[in-house]
Design a protein around this motif. Structure first.
Motif, PDB file in Angstrom:
ATOM      1  N   GLY A   1       0.784  -1.232   0.000  1.00 18.92           N
ATOM      2  CA  GLY A   1       0.000   0.000   0.000  1.00 18.92           C
ATOM      3  C   GLY A   1       0.811   1.274   0.000  1.00 18.92           C
ATOM      4  N   PHE A   2       2.142   1.161  -0.017  1.00 19.51           N
ATOM      5  CA  PHE A   2       2.953   2.371  -0.119  1.00 19.51           C
ATOM      6  C   PHE A   2       2.859   2.912  -1.539  1.00 19.51           C
ATOM      7  CE2 PHE A   2       5.078  -0.060   3.306  1.00 19.51           C
ATOM      8  CZ  PHE A   2       5.034   0.897   4.307  1.00 19.51           C
ATOM      9  N   SER A   3       2.933   4.237  -1.666  1.00 23.26           N
ATOM     10  CA  SER A   3       2.923   4.835  -2.993  1.00 23.26           C
ATOM     11  C   SER A   3       4.260   4.576  -3.679  1.00 23.26           C
ATOM     12  CB  SER A   3       2.697   6.351  -2.884  1.00 23.26           C
ATOM     13  OG  SER A   3       3.844   6.976  -2.317  1.00 23.26           O
ATOM     14  N   ALA A   4       4.313   4.844  -4.974  1.00 23.49           N
ATOM     15  CA  ALA A   4       5.563   4.661  -5.705  1.00 23.49           C
ATOM     16  C   ALA A   4       6.661   5.546  -5.130  1.00 23.49           C
ATOM     17  CB  ALA A   4       5.353   4.951  -7.189  1.00 23.49           C
ATOM     18  N   ARG A   5       6.308   6.770  -4.767  1.00 25.17           N
ATOM     19  CA  ARG A   5       7.296   7.677  -4.164  1.00 25.17           C
ATOM     20  C   ARG A   5       7.799   7.120  -2.849  1.00 25.17           C
ATOM     21  NH1 ARG A   5       7.969  13.529  -4.311  1.00 25.17           N
ATOM     22  NH2 ARG A   5       6.185  13.627  -5.713  1.00 25.17           N
ATOM     23  N   GLN A   6       6.881   6.684  -1.995  1.00 20.20           N
ATOM     24  CA  GLN A   6       7.283   6.119  -0.707  1.00 20.20           C
ATOM     25  C   GLN A   6       8.133   4.871  -0.899  1.00 20.20           C
ATOM     26  OE1 GLN A   6       3.334   5.632   0.900  1.00 20.20           O
ATOM     27  NE2 GLN A   6       3.629   7.273   2.395  1.00 20.20           N
ATOM     28  N   ALA A   7       7.726   4.006  -1.839  1.00 22.79           N
ATOM     29  CA  ALA A   7       8.473   2.773  -2.075  1.00 22.79           C
ATOM     30  C   ALA A   7       9.902   3.080  -2.518  1.00 22.79           C
ATOM     31  CB  ALA A   7       7.761   1.916  -3.121  1.00 22.79           C
ATOM     32  N   ALA A   8      10.055   4.093  -3.380  1.00 27.40           N
ATOM     33  CA  ALA A   8      11.391   4.470  -3.835  1.00 27.40           C
ATOM     34  C   ALA A   8      12.228   4.988  -2.677  1.00 27.40           C
ATOM     35  CB  ALA A   8      11.291   5.531  -4.930  1.00 27.40           C
TER      36      ALA A   8
ATOM     37  N   ARG B   1       5.231   3.568  10.542  1.00 26.60           N
ATOM     38  CA  ARG B   1       4.379   4.686  10.966  1.00 26.60           C
ATOM     39  C   ARG B   1       3.957   5.575   9.805  1.00 26.60           C
ATOM     40  NH1 ARG B   1       8.041   4.684  15.412  1.00 26.60           N
ATOM     41  NH2 ARG B   1       9.239   6.384  14.485  1.00 26.60           N
ATOM     42  N   LEU B   2       4.486   5.335   8.613  1.00 32.39           N
ATOM     43  CA  LEU B   2       4.124   6.178   7.470  1.00 32.39           C
ATOM     44  C   LEU B   2       2.668   5.969   7.096  1.00 32.39           C
ATOM     45  CD1 LEU B   2       7.186   5.668   5.076  1.00 32.39           C
ATOM     46  CD2 LEU B   2       6.618   7.754   6.345  1.00 32.39           C
ATOM     47  N   PRO B   3       1.937   7.049   6.779  1.00 27.02           N
ATOM     48  CA  PRO B   3       0.594   6.868   6.227  1.00 27.02           C
ATOM     49  C   PRO B   3       0.702   6.309   4.815  1.00 27.02           C
ATOM     50  CG  PRO B   3       1.200   9.190   6.212  1.00 27.02           C
ATOM     51  CD  PRO B   3       2.308   8.466   6.926  1.00 27.02           C
ATOM     52  N   ARG B   4       0.049   5.202   4.547  1.00 29.39           N
ATOM     53  CA  ARG B   4       0.212   4.532   3.258  1.00 29.39           C
ATOM     54  C   ARG B   4      -0.416   5.352   2.133  1.00 29.39           C
ATOM     55  NH1 ARG B   4       0.952  -1.046   4.699  1.00 29.39           N
ATOM     56  NH2 ARG B   4       1.988  -0.937   6.716  1.00 29.39           N
ATOM     57  N   GLY B   5       0.297   5.372   1.014  1.00 28.66           N
ATOM     58  CA  GLY B   5      -0.254   5.950  -0.199  1.00 28.66           C
ATOM     59  C   GLY B   5      -0.224   7.450  -0.286  1.00 28.66           C
ATOM     60  N   HIS B   6       0.428   8.127   0.666  1.00 30.84           N
ATOM     61  CA  HIS B   6       0.493   9.587   0.618  1.00 30.84           C
ATOM     62  C   HIS B   6       1.746  10.011  -0.129  1.00 30.84           C
ATOM     63  CE1 HIS B   6      -2.666  10.814   3.702  1.00 30.84           C
ATOM     64  NE2 HIS B   6      -2.750   9.497   3.595  1.00 30.84           N
ATOM     65  N   GLY B   7       1.881   9.536  -1.345  1.00 33.30           N
ATOM     66  CA  GLY B   7       3.094   9.834  -2.107  1.00 33.30           C
ATOM     67  C   GLY B   7       2.948  11.010  -3.026  1.00 33.30           C
ATOM     68  N   GLY B   8       1.744  11.561  -3.141  1.00 36.32           N
ATOM     69  CA  GLY B   8       1.580  12.672  -4.063  1.00 36.32           C
ATOM     70  C   GLY B   8       2.139  13.974  -3.535  1.00 36.32           C
ATOM     71  N   ARG B   9       2.224  14.085  -2.215  1.00 36.45           N
ATOM     72  CA  ARG B   9       2.736  15.321  -1.634  1.00 36.45           C
ATOM     73  C   ARG B   9       4.232  15.219  -1.422  1.00 36.45           C
ATOM     74  NH1 ARG B   9      -0.828  15.832   3.633  1.00 36.45           N
ATOM     75  NH2 ARG B   9      -0.130  13.672   3.739  1.00 36.45           N
ATOM     76  N   ARG B  10       4.908  16.324  -1.661  1.00 33.60           N
ATOM     77  CA  ARG B  10       6.353  16.356  -1.440  1.00 33.60           C
ATOM     78  C   ARG B  10       6.628  16.344   0.051  1.00 33.60           C
ATOM     79  NH1 ARG B  10      10.291  20.573  -0.972  1.00 33.60           N
ATOM     80  NH2 ARG B  10       8.629  22.098  -1.076  1.00 33.60           N
ATOM     81  N   HIS B  11       7.524  15.463   0.472  1.00 37.60           N
ATOM     82  CA  HIS B  11       7.870  15.390   1.890  1.00 37.60           C
ATOM     83  C   HIS B  11       8.795  16.536   2.237  1.00 37.60           C
ATOM     84  CE1 HIS B  11       8.920  13.806   5.808  1.00 37.60           C
ATOM     85  NE2 HIS B  11      10.186  13.973   5.498  1.00 37.60           N
ATOM     86  N   VAL B  12       8.417  17.306   3.250  1.00 46.36           N
ATOM     87  CA  VAL B  12       9.244  18.415   3.714  1.00 46.36           C
ATOM     88  C   VAL B  12       9.557  18.178   5.179  1.00 46.36           C
ATOM     89  CG1 VAL B  12       9.411  20.916   4.002  1.00 46.36           C
ATOM     90  CG2 VAL B  12       8.097  19.967   2.100  1.00 46.36           C
TER      91      VAL B  12
END
Length: 245
Positions: free
Chosen positions: A134-141, A215-226
């Motif tokens: 359930g991780f987004s592509a961004r999170q998985a990378a 602890r990461l919220p799954r699938g929240h890969g659309g937002r840039r992590h700051v």
């Protein structure tokens, strides 16, 4: 030139055989000890014969990386999407174990792992597990980068410590309290930096990393992590422009 009886008995020269012998040579004499002349001599051929299979030394090193990655036993991908953490833990441990078996060659994995086809198969397996969880592509990378950076660093540290331990008989710092009394903190840490404590330290670091990933919220890969500190600075209102004179 007619083939000799020795030629007939000699195993056929293949990319796989060359890469395997190159890894043995690196294990024995380090990367600096690898040359086409020495490798050819071990294989019973002229150095030029190797260039029919590998046009440059870089291509040969990539084949050695393929050989290393092939040693990693990959567990079956979890089917329920919830087994990603033990899967990553097992793969990370098997990856680091290469540093124990091949301390002289392990550095190639950190520097050349995306040059070999086997590297992409390894990345694909990680991607399928993380995306399936359930991780987004961004999170998985980013997770792949984070775990890979940690494990590569741990493996390089292990390989370096193994080499140093040959000279210090297992202690990372030989009797630091006596040699450097001005560094009492180093003396306190030294027993836990010894080669015998490396496995426990690796498990501790991997536990921290996997707990953070969980602890990461799954699938929240659309937002840039700051990072939080930077987020406060970026969201602060810009100062109003003062009127000119």
């Amino acid at each position: 030139m007619e083939p000799t009886s020795d030629d007939a008995r000699r195993p056929r020269l293949t990319r796989e055989r060359i890469a395997e012998e190159a890894l043995r040579l690196i294990d024995q004499d380090g990367l600096e000890g690898l040359s086409t002349r020495r490798l050819g001599a071990r294989l019973g051929v002229e150095a030029m014969a190797l260039y029919h299979h590998f046009p440059a030394k870089g291509a040969l090193l990539d084949a050695v990386v393929e050989r290393l990655i092939a040693e990693i036993p990959m567990p079956n991908c979890p089917r329920d999407g919830e087994g990603w953490s033990p899967w990553l833990r097992q793969v990370a441990g098997e990856y680091r174990a290469l540093a124990l078996r091949h301390p002289e060659a392990f550095v190639l994995l950190a520097g050349r792992r995306f040059n070999a086809r086997a590297s992409f198969a390894f990345l694909e397996a990680n991607a399928q597990v993380l995306l399936g969880a359930g991780f987004s592509a961004r999170q998985a990378a980013w997770i792949f980068r984070a775990v890979g950076g940690f494990v590569n660093g741990a493996g390089l540290a292990l390989a370096a410590t193994l080499r140093q331990a040959r000279e210090t008989e297992g202690a990372l710092i030989a009797d630091p309290a006596a040699r450097m009394p001005e560094f009492p903190g180093v003396a306190a840490l030294a027993p836990h930096l010894a080669i015998g404590a490396l496995d426990e330290a690796f498990d501790f670091g991997l536990d921290l990393l996997l707990a953070g990933i969980a602890r990461l919220p799954r699938g929240h890969g659309g937002r840039r992590h700051v990072p939080p500190g930077r987020r406060r600075r970026e969201t602060r209102k810009a100062p109003a422009l003062r009127p000119g004179p």
